[in-house]
Write a protein that holds these residues in place. Structure first.
Motif, PDB file in Angstrom:
ATOM      1  N   LEU A 140      37.086  75.605   0.853  1.00 50.37           N
ATOM      2  CA  LEU A 140      37.563  74.785   1.970  1.00 50.37           C
ATOM      3  C   LEU A 140      38.704  73.855   1.593  1.00 50.37           C
ATOM      4  O   LEU A 140      39.352  73.287   2.460  1.00 50.37           O
ATOM      5  N   GLY A 141      38.923  73.654   0.317  1.00 51.33           N
ATOM      6  CA  GLY A 141      40.035  72.778  -0.030  1.00 51.33           C
ATOM      7  C   GLY A 141      39.826  71.943  -1.267  1.00 51.33           C
ATOM      8  O   GLY A 141      40.543  70.968  -1.496  1.00 51.33           O
ATOM      9  N   TYR A 171      38.220  67.735  -0.269  1.00 50.66           N
ATOM     10  CA  TYR A 171      37.787  68.139   1.076  1.00 50.66           C
ATOM     11  C   TYR A 171      36.849  67.099   1.679  1.00 50.66           C
ATOM     12  O   TYR A 171      35.938  66.600   1.020  1.00 50.66           O
ATOM     13  N   ASP A 225      30.666  73.860   5.290  1.00 53.15           N
ATOM     14  CA  ASP A 225      30.546  72.489   5.787  1.00 53.15           C
ATOM     15  C   ASP A 225      29.559  72.512   6.945  1.00 53.15           C
ATOM     16  O   ASP A 225      29.867  72.996   8.033  1.00 53.15           O
TER      17      ASP A 225
END
Length: 534
Positions: A405-406, A410, A432
């Protein structure tokens, strides 16, 4: 007088003890709430009421009939590249042999009289079928787990013809529940909903409310639809060869021979890119030249007529699908049924919240780490091999397959959780859960395939714990069962993926030749272990 008094006292004491014991027995019986496992799509085959023949999934004879037609047609096509002739040679045969038998008419009723296996009594009456010790996954795995938790005499299995509308099945489920309550002298039941069973369960909630239900466990269900079905019904068909082979490899579960075949095909494509280019060109050519005919002559006439499959179309696809699949619009009877379930699907969270407020405990299982069915541009969504994680979890945000996700920076999108310290992001950076309908009651399992709550595994133990819990629990109630876990399919053990430290650069379990080789070896060792009874 004393003797008489003693006799009276003795008799009174005996009566008190007898009634006390009876009361204890009755109280104990009342404590066992029966469990109903609601099946998923096509859990048992469909049979012809006229001949008793299995008609879906298609028999080997029917499939071979199509193959015998397809091979000459493809040989004729290769030099000519005449797409329309290929369609002429194939489509009628495919529809007639494989799909006509399951189709519905304009009245939204089956064209043919079909039936499936039903199980009106508790599962201990069907030991070879529903308590089969050689089966440890899918619905049988759920049934065996529930039987260990509450006793096989208290577990029931509700099966149905998946082609029909969940709203129709809701009526049958109501009658089934009433029969179970009467038979077990119970005020309520617990439901374990499997796959499409989530849609049937929510149709029940929409029509009858939650008064009969003490608990509901949604085990990787399609209560919010399936993106793949939405894409197909909107005529968004796209096939990527690499994703298709990855999907087929994962979908084979423990079938060692098929996994080896898929691994060899994948490796062959990696070593010979020209093969991939040829397959991609053929698939693209087929979709460009015959896509509309395939929809009109096969899809719309078969799967497009089934209210049950329309219930798998997510709400955000529904309006477009209605306008797209049929050139002249849905038949009125079918539209009435699809509209009815669409209303239930869009109000799912409100219905489930109301159920919780009235005392029904609701839990969700979701899974990730696999590609969904690779037939659209949604092919890189996280899934359990069939249902996208975002759908089965009631709204989780997920990274694309093979990505995160990053990284460590994140931030969760949002939360319905009242406790600010709770962290609803998996520490592998893929899921998430802060956007779920019920982030506190939703568990995620990495590498746990569709409805794969293996009997005897940690995921099965979580299910048993939820069935036996005296109070409404959360993902923080027991450290043995954190919100995010990774399943080892050989040992059945789960490793925690819950924590605030997001890890990055983690290799996907199904990516690359060496990882595929490892999975094959794991499957081989697992088979040996089972054979040795270890």
């Amino acid at each position: 007088m004393k003797k008489t008094l003693k006799k009276i006292l003795s008799l009174s004491l005996a009566l008190v003890m007898a009634f006390g014991c009876c009361g204890f027995v009755l109280a104990s019986a009342e404590q066992v709430t029966p469990v109903i496992v609601v099946s998923g799509m096509n859990c048992f085959p469909l049979y012809s009421a006229e001949t008793g023949e299995q008609v879906y999934p298609p028999s080997t004879d029917r499939i071979m009939s199509v193959v015998k037609t397809a091979v000459p047609a493809l040989i004729k096509f290769l030099p000519s590249k005449d797409w329309q002739t290929l369609g002429d040679d194939l489509f009628e045969e495919v529809y007639t042999e494989l799909f006509d038998i399951i189709s519905f008419g304009d009245d939204a009723e089956s064209l043919y009289s079909l039936y499936t296996d039903l199980f009106p009594e508790s599962v201990d009456h069907y030991p070879e079928t529903l308590l089969n010790e050689d089966a440890d996954e899918d619905e049988v795995g759920l049934i065996r787990t529930a039987a260990d938790a509450v006793g096989a005499e208290n577990v029931y299995f509700f099966n149905y013809d998946w082609r029909k509308s969940p709203m129709d099945h809701a009526d049958d489920l109501k009658a089934y529940i009433e029969n179970v309550k009467k038979e077990r002298n119970a005020d309520q039941v617990m439901i374990i909903a499997s796959s499409m069973g989530g849609a049937v369960t929510n149709a029940f909630l929409a029509k009858y409310g939650s008064g009969d239900l003490k608990k509901i466990v949604y085990a990787m269900t399609a209560f919010q639809g399936v993106d793949c079905v939405g894409e197909l019904f909107c005529r968004n068909l796209e096939i990527n060869t690499d994703y298709l082979l990855d999907y087929l490899f994962a979908f084979q579960k423990g079938k060692l021979d098929m996994q080896i075949l898929m691994a060899l095909l994948q490796t062959g494509v990696e070593l010979a890119p020209q093969v991939r280019d040829f397959v991609d060109a053929f698939i693209t050519g087929t979709l460009d030249n015959l896509g509309d005919r395939a929809y009109n002559e096969i899809m719309a006439k078969s799967f497009g007529t089934l209210p049950g499959l329309w219930a798998m179309v997510p709400a955000d696809y529904y309006a477009n699908a209605k306008q797209t699949l049929f050139e002249e619009g849905l038949p009125k009877a079918l539209e009435a049924k699809t509209d009815s379930y669409y209303a239930a699907q869009t109000h799912a969270q409100n219905m489930m919240n109301t159920a919780i407020e009235k005392g029904t405990d609701i839990y969700l299982f979701s899974s990730y780490g696999y590609l969904p069915a690779p037939f659209s541009d949604k092919a890189r969504e996280q899934s359990d091999c069939l249902i996208e994680t975002s759908r089965s979890s009631g709204g989780a945000v997920t990274a694309l397959w093979g990505e995160t996700l990053g990284g460590r920076d994140y931030q969760a999108v949002g939360t319905a959780c009242a406790e600010a310290s709770h962290h609803h992001v998996s520490n592998d950076g893929i899921v998430d859960a802060s956007t779920c309908m019920f982030p506190e009651q939703t568990w995620f399992f990495k590498y746990n395939r569709h409805v794969g709550v293996p009997y005897g595994s940690d995921t099965g133990k979580l299910l048993s714990w939820l069935l036996s819990a005296d109070s409404y629990v959360t993902v923080y109630s027991d450290e043995r069962y954190p919100q995010f876990m990774s399943l080892n399919r050989i040992t059945g053990k789960c490793t925690s993926l819950t924590g605030s430290e997001i890890r990055t650069g983690i290799l996907d379990q199904d990516a690359g030749f060496f990882v595929r080789l490892l999975i094959i070896l794991q499957t081989l060792f697992s088979t040996i272990i089972k054979l040795l009874g270890l």
